[in-house]
Scaffold this motif. Structure first.
Motif, PDB file in Angstrom:
ATOM      1  N   UNK A  66     -11.016 -18.220 -63.993  1.00  0.00           N
ATOM      2  CA  UNK A  66      -9.798 -17.760 -64.656  1.00  0.00           C
ATOM      3  C   UNK A  66      -9.033 -18.901 -65.318  1.00  0.00           C
ATOM      4  N   UNK A  70       3.010   0.916 -82.940  1.00  0.00           N
ATOM      5  CA  UNK A  70       2.520  -0.396 -83.351  1.00  0.00           C
ATOM      6  C   UNK A  70       1.256  -0.250 -84.185  1.00  0.00           C
ATOM      7  N   UNK A 111      -2.684  -0.657 -63.933  1.00  0.00           N
ATOM      8  CA  UNK A 111      -2.211  -1.424 -62.770  1.00  0.00           C
ATOM      9  C   UNK A 111      -0.965  -2.176 -63.198  1.00  0.00           C
ATOM     10  N   UNK A 155       4.851  -4.744 -77.791  1.00  0.00           N
ATOM     11  CA  UNK A 155       4.241  -3.581 -77.142  1.00  0.00           C
ATOM     12  C   UNK A 155       3.541  -3.959 -75.843  1.00  0.00           C
ATOM     13  N   UNK A 156       3.117  -5.208 -75.728  1.00  0.00           N
ATOM     14  CA  UNK A 156       2.337  -5.599 -74.557  1.00  0.00           C
ATOM     15  C   UNK A 156       3.201  -5.621 -73.295  1.00  0.00           C
ATOM     16  N   UNK A 157       4.389  -6.141 -73.422  1.00  0.00           N
ATOM     17  CA  UNK A 157       5.269  -6.278 -72.264  1.00  0.00           C
ATOM     18  C   UNK A 157       6.665  -5.822 -72.652  1.00  0.00           C
ATOM     19  N   UNK A 158       7.278  -4.976 -71.810  1.00  0.00           N
ATOM     20  CA  UNK A 158       8.597  -4.448 -72.147  1.00  0.00           C
ATOM     21  C   UNK A 158       9.667  -5.244 -71.412  1.00  0.00           C
ATOM     22  N   UNK A 159      10.449  -5.998 -72.154  1.00  0.00           N
ATOM     23  CA  UNK A 159      11.517  -6.786 -71.554  1.00  0.00           C
ATOM     24  C   UNK A 159      12.776  -5.948 -71.418  1.00  0.00           C
ATOM     25  N   UNK A 195      -5.551  -3.226 -81.994  1.00  0.00           N
ATOM     26  CA  UNK A 195      -4.282  -3.406 -81.290  1.00  0.00           C
ATOM     27  C   UNK A 195      -4.480  -3.171 -79.797  1.00  0.00           C
ATOM     28  N   UNK A 212      -0.822 -13.405 -79.675  1.00  0.00           N
ATOM     29  CA  UNK A 212      -0.388 -12.087 -80.129  1.00  0.00           C
ATOM     30  C   UNK A 212       0.626 -12.227 -81.260  1.00  0.00           C
ATOM     31  N   UNK A 222       5.012   3.123 -77.663  1.00  0.00           N
ATOM     32  CA  UNK A 222       5.200   1.907 -78.445  1.00  0.00           C
ATOM     33  C   UNK A 222       3.883   1.476 -79.092  1.00  0.00           C
ATOM     34  N   UNK A 223       2.799   1.683 -78.364  1.00  0.00           N
ATOM     35  CA  UNK A 223       1.497   1.299 -78.895  1.00  0.00           C
ATOM     36  C   UNK A 223       1.126   2.182 -80.100  1.00  0.00           C
ATOM     37  N   UNK A 261       3.085 -12.986 -72.904  1.00  0.00           N
ATOM     38  CA  UNK A 261       1.824 -13.381 -73.560  1.00  0.00           C
ATOM     39  C   UNK A 261       2.053 -13.708 -75.026  1.00  0.00           C
ATOM     40  N   UNK A 291      -2.594 -11.047 -64.000  1.00  0.00           N
ATOM     41  CA  UNK A 291      -3.207 -12.029 -63.097  1.00  0.00           C
ATOM     42  C   UNK A 291      -2.264 -13.202 -62.862  1.00  0.00           C
ATOM     43  N   UNK A 296       4.534  -7.929 -83.263  1.00  0.00           N
ATOM     44  CA  UNK A 296       4.513  -6.499 -82.934  1.00  0.00           C
ATOM     45  C   UNK A 296       3.719  -6.251 -81.646  1.00  0.00           C
ATOM     46  N   UNK A 297       2.561  -6.885 -81.558  1.00  0.00           N
ATOM     47  CA  UNK A 297       1.714  -6.708 -80.374  1.00  0.00           C
ATOM     48  C   UNK A 297       2.437  -7.189 -79.129  1.00  0.00           C
ATOM     49  N   UNK A 310       8.465  -5.460 -67.532  1.00  0.00           N
ATOM     50  CA  UNK A 310       7.332  -4.824 -66.874  1.00  0.00           C
ATOM     51  C   UNK A 310       6.075  -5.021 -67.696  1.00  0.00           C
ATOM     52  N   UNK A 311       4.975  -5.105 -66.995  1.00  0.00           N
ATOM     53  CA  UNK A 311       3.658  -5.182 -67.621  1.00  0.00           C
ATOM     54  C   UNK A 311       3.036  -3.802 -67.421  1.00  0.00           C
ATOM     55  N   UNK A 312       3.048  -2.952 -68.440  1.00  0.00           N
ATOM     56  CA  UNK A 312       2.579  -1.581 -68.243  1.00  0.00           C
ATOM     57  C   UNK A 312       1.062  -1.508 -68.197  1.00  0.00           C
ATOM     58  N   UNK A 316      -5.929  -6.985 -73.232  1.00  0.00           N
ATOM     59  CA  UNK A 316      -6.345  -8.295 -72.735  1.00  0.00           C
ATOM     60  C   UNK A 316      -5.127  -9.130 -72.348  1.00  0.00           C
ATOM     61  N   UNK A 317      -4.112  -9.107 -73.214  1.00  0.00           N
ATOM     62  CA  UNK A 317      -2.902  -9.892 -72.936  1.00  0.00           C
ATOM     63  C   UNK A 317      -2.251  -9.423 -71.636  1.00  0.00           C
ATOM     64  N   UNK A 318      -2.205  -8.115 -71.438  1.00  0.00           N
ATOM     65  CA  UNK A 318      -1.594  -7.579 -70.213  1.00  0.00           C
ATOM     66  C   UNK A 318      -2.384  -7.970 -68.981  1.00  0.00           C
ATOM     67  N   UNK A 356      -6.381  -6.001 -77.973  1.00  0.00           N
ATOM     68  CA  UNK A 356      -5.591  -7.227 -77.849  1.00  0.00           C
ATOM     69  C   UNK A 356      -4.497  -7.078 -76.808  1.00  0.00           C
ATOM     70  N   UNK A 357      -3.791  -5.937 -76.859  1.00  0.00           N
ATOM     71  CA  UNK A 357      -2.692  -5.709 -75.916  1.00  0.00           C
ATOM     72  C   UNK A 357      -3.230  -5.645 -74.492  1.00  0.00           C
ATOM     73  N   UNK A 388      -1.819 -11.487 -68.190  1.00  0.00           N
ATOM     74  CA  UNK A 388      -0.468 -11.681 -67.691  1.00  0.00           C
ATOM     75  C   UNK A 388      -0.303 -11.161 -66.271  1.00  0.00           C
TER      76      UNK A 388
END
Lengths: 281, 131
Positions: B54, A175, A135, B96-100, A92, B89, A171-172, B85, A105, B92-93, A130-132, A98-100, A95-96, A103
């Motif tokens: 990229x 998850x 950075x 957790x990845x981005x909080x709206x 998890x 994903x 949240x992680x 993203x 970028x 669930x992922x 927000x992208x936590x 990498x996605x962040x 994956x999270x 995103x």
């Protein structure tokens, strides 16, 4: 014996989320409730992890089953749980992450840079997220900045609270536990409830800064905007906007309620080890 | 960190040039269009190839030079940023990845929101409490 007890205890704890979900009273003490959820989850994990070692240390034959069988079962359960959880967490997390990163970028390229970590997207749609992470980025749209100043302040305060308090880590954690739990045991409503509690905590931060009327107006503005779009992804659940506004109306919970919740929070993870020591000793 | 921030700004400025022009530009052309910047040719070249890695720019041969263009319009990349993203994903992922702030509301929800809102307006702001 005690290993069986621990396994039973774990089973009971896994059942708890099915009951706790949608308990309106708990939502009024969101922080305590969130910690309670974590405490209960942690407790269930401890029970499962403890069963194996305890069975090894205190082998007691049960009437219907030879001790060896119990020991073996408990050990397999504990080891399995541990490995499963670690693999899940790694999975998890990577994956999270990498996605962040991807995103971050992306918004750095398309968004207008307003200060260190705020990016403004050129869009007619009112949106904020927000992208936590280390950075972090706060992403808002042009349409959002066109809202009245108090609503904009409410949204920014809400998102800043997410980033400041690292709600993403909480949240992680859930998850990982959620996806690690077998499908027939887990309830999606539990994860949704935790996500809602996190939103409520961020709402309280915004509320303290701008007052409930401005915050409620901001939630309404964003709900209206979201209603026009095709919903993508899962959110804090259907009706979350209404739930969040209604929570601004209610009174604060009685101090004893919050205190009781915190006592549970301490008691829950302490139970498995204490239980083990008492019975074993 | 400052170095990263400067690079980030430069990446954005270069993408702006590519989006504004819309065509395929050589490194020299990009450099010429970057106004008010004291930049080395090699810096722009490096950033352009980074952007290509990229996947946000594509390049094609033109004689001895490479010509770069934006891989997608600013609008479509902005739309992608608004979606979050989603691609690889699970639900669930993704959550957790981005909080709206808020990501969905049905028509029924909206009615409920407006009713609750009316109550809040009627009650008004209460004195702030510390908690």
């Amino acid at each position: 014996m005690i290993a069986t007890l621990l396994l039973l205890c774990a089973a009971a704890l896994i059942a708890v989320p099915h009951v706790l979900v949608r308990t309106e009273r708990l939502r009024r003490s969101p922080r305590a409730a969130l910690i309670l959820w974590q405490a209960l989850s942690l407790s269930a994990v401890l029970c499962l992890l403890g069963a194996g070692p305890i069975a090894w240390l205190r082998p007691r034959p049960l009437p219907p089953l030879p001790g060896g069988v119990v020991t073996a079962l408990a050990t397999i359960a504990s080891l399995g749980v541990l490995i499963h959880l670690l693999v899940r967490a790694h999975d998890v997390d990577s994956r999270i992450r990498r996605a962040r990163e991807e995103h971050r970028q992306l918004v750095d390229l398309v968004g207008r840079h307003e200060g260190e970590h705020t990016r403004v997207l050129r869009s007619e749609q009112v949106a904020a997220y927000c992208v936590p992470g280390a950075r972090s980025r706060l992403v808002i749209t042009d349409a959002l900045t066109a809202l009245p100043a108090d609503q904009l302040a409410a949204v920014v305060a809400h998102e800043e609270a997410h980033l400041r308090e690292r709600h993403d880590l909480v949240l992680e954690f859930f998850t990982v536990l959620h996806t690690a739990t077998p499908r027939f045991l887990r309830t999606d409503a539990a994860l949704t409830e935790v996500a809602l509690l996190i939103e409520i905590i961020a709402d309280r931060a915004a509320w303290r800064e701008v007052g409930e009327v401005s915050l409620a107006r901001a939630i309404l503005s964003l709900a209206e905007a979201a209603g026009e779009e095709v919903p993508t992804g899962i959110s804090a659940g259907a009706g979350a906007a209404a739930t969040r506004i209604r929570l601004l109306l209610g009174d604060e919970p009685a101090p004893w309620q919050t205190l009781a919740l915190y006592l549970f929070c301490v008691a829950a993870p302490a139970t498995p080890p204490v239980l083990s020591v008492l019975v074993a000793g | 960190m400052p170095k990263n921030a400067i690079l980030g700004d430069l990446e954005q400025a270069i993408m702006d040039v590519l989006w504004t022009d819309g065509g395929a530009l050589t490194v020299r052309e990009v450099l010429d269009r970057l106004t008010a910047r004291d930049l080395a040719y090699t810096t722009v070249m490096t950033v352009l190839s980074r952007l290509e890695t990229k996947g946000v720019t594509t390049r094609e041969r033109d004689g001895r030079a490479w010509r770069y263009r934006a891989a997608a319009t600013r609008e479509s990349m902005t739309a992608q940023a608004m979606r979050g993203p989603l691609d690889d994903l699970s639900g669930e992922d993704r959550q957790a990845a981005i909080l709206h702030f808020l990501s969905e509301a049905s028509a029924d929800d909206l009615d409920a929101v407006r009713v609750a809102m009316a109550e809040v307006e009627a009650k008004g702001d209460r004195p702030r409490r510390r908690r």
